[in-house]
Write an enzyme that holds these catalytic residues in place. Sequence first.
Site, PDB file in Angstrom:
ATOM      1  N   CYS A  77       0.717  -1.271  -0.102  1.00 63.60           N
ATOM      2  CA  CYS A  77       0.036   0.455   0.126  1.00 63.60           C
ATOM      3  C   CYS A  77       0.890   1.180  -0.169  1.00 63.60           C
ATOM      4  O   CYS A  77       0.439   2.243  -0.666  1.00 63.60           O
ATOM      5  CB  CYS A  77      -1.126  -0.010   1.378  1.00 63.60           C
ATOM      6  SG  CYS A  77      -1.684   1.518   1.782  1.00 63.60           S
ATOM      7  N   HIS A 116      -5.055   2.230   5.766  1.00 62.99           N
ATOM      8  CA  HIS A 116      -4.811   2.503   4.961  1.00 62.99           C
ATOM      9  C   HIS A 116      -4.409   3.571   4.235  1.00 62.99           C
ATOM     10  O   HIS A 116      -5.126   4.768   5.269  1.00 62.99           O
ATOM     11  CB  HIS A 116      -6.271   1.815   4.023  1.00 62.99           C
ATOM     12  CG  HIS A 116      -6.018   1.525   2.558  1.00 62.99           C
ATOM     13  ND1 HIS A 116      -4.821   1.067   1.721  1.00 62.99           N
ATOM     14  CD2 HIS A 116      -6.511   2.143   1.281  1.00 62.99           C
ATOM     15  CE1 HIS A 116      -5.407   1.020   0.341  1.00 62.99           C
ATOM     16  NE2 HIS A 116      -6.304   1.876   0.262  1.00 62.99           N
ATOM     17  N   ASP A 133      -5.985   5.943  -6.440  1.00 61.74           N
ATOM     18  CA  ASP A 133      -4.861   4.839  -4.746  1.00 61.74           C
ATOM     19  C   ASP A 133      -4.944   3.115  -6.112  1.00 61.74           C
ATOM     20  O   ASP A 133      -5.717   2.317  -6.386  1.00 61.74           O
ATOM     21  CB  ASP A 133      -6.490   4.125  -4.283  1.00 61.74           C
ATOM     22  CG  ASP A 133      -6.594   3.426  -3.316  1.00 61.74           C
ATOM     23  OD1 ASP A 133      -4.444   3.469  -2.972  1.00 61.74           O
ATOM     24  OD2 ASP A 133      -6.882   2.663  -2.122  1.00 61.74           O
TER      25      ASP A 133
END
Length: 323
Positions: A77, A116, A133
């Site tokens: 991430c 996140h 994202d």
Amino acid sequence: MPETTAFGPDDLDSYLRRIGWEGERRADAATLRGVHLAHSRALPFENLDPLRGTVPSLVPADLIAKLVRGGRRGGYCYEHNMLLAGVLEALGFGVTLLTARVVVGAQRFEDRPRTHMALLVEVPGDPRPYLADVGFGAPGALLEAVPLTADVEFHGAGRRHRLVHAPHRGPLELWVLQAHAATAGAPGTSGESGETQESGESGRGVWQAQYAFTLEPFERPDFEVINWHIATNPRSPFSSRAYVQRSTPDRHLLLDGPLLTETHPDGTVGQRELTDETEARRVLDEEFGIAVPDGTRLLPRADWVRSSALGSTLEGGLPEVTS
């Protein structure tokens, strides 16, 4: 955003070659969508560094060295989205770092921490900000950036998404990214918070909540702490088992521990279990485009698999720390 990742012209050139982007280099919506999609297709999601006991670096030069010039590695991430943030800034976009609660598999949104990372992108001359994202490790991830607009369905690279509002106790509006699954019986879609069944001309399916977020800005030091926590916490899914993903136009590949899952746009799913380290390395090399570092153990021990399965059942899904 105060120079979260300052990339020079050579870095930008190398990055665009790595993802295969040959389009315009200007700060407009078409470039944002195109670079986002090219990044998502070219760079795999992988947690091999945390699996080896190493906390991934978020320093700009290290991101470029590993994900861009290193050739055949990906990241998870924070690496992906910090890299994209620097690229977008270099192209002239405005970028704000956001945190989100991953709610796939959760009964309640508040049961998950805000671990996140996502990006709010400002396009010069466009009054609408965009949600970007490239670091969400799930089949419901965005492949293209979408306008931050509620209750509108977006189609991007074969996937369907929408943003909705949900009630919560905070002072800021809570946004929820939902992904559409082709069939209501898709794995992991039953009984989850934020799920909406539908049937009609577009086909039978389900809207499944992926993550929830507000527009509160976060800064690089916040993610240094979150990154360290996710990479080292023994309950984190990324410190204890291989978790690798790759999206192509015709399938989504996921290696979760020993289980290899292939999901197609029509919702069909195929699975098989890898039982040999040599086979696992070959799969990552040939199917995911990843060169596994020497000394990395990809497959968990048999006793770990049994205890992990029990723990997953007790938790009601994924562990509560997730990226």
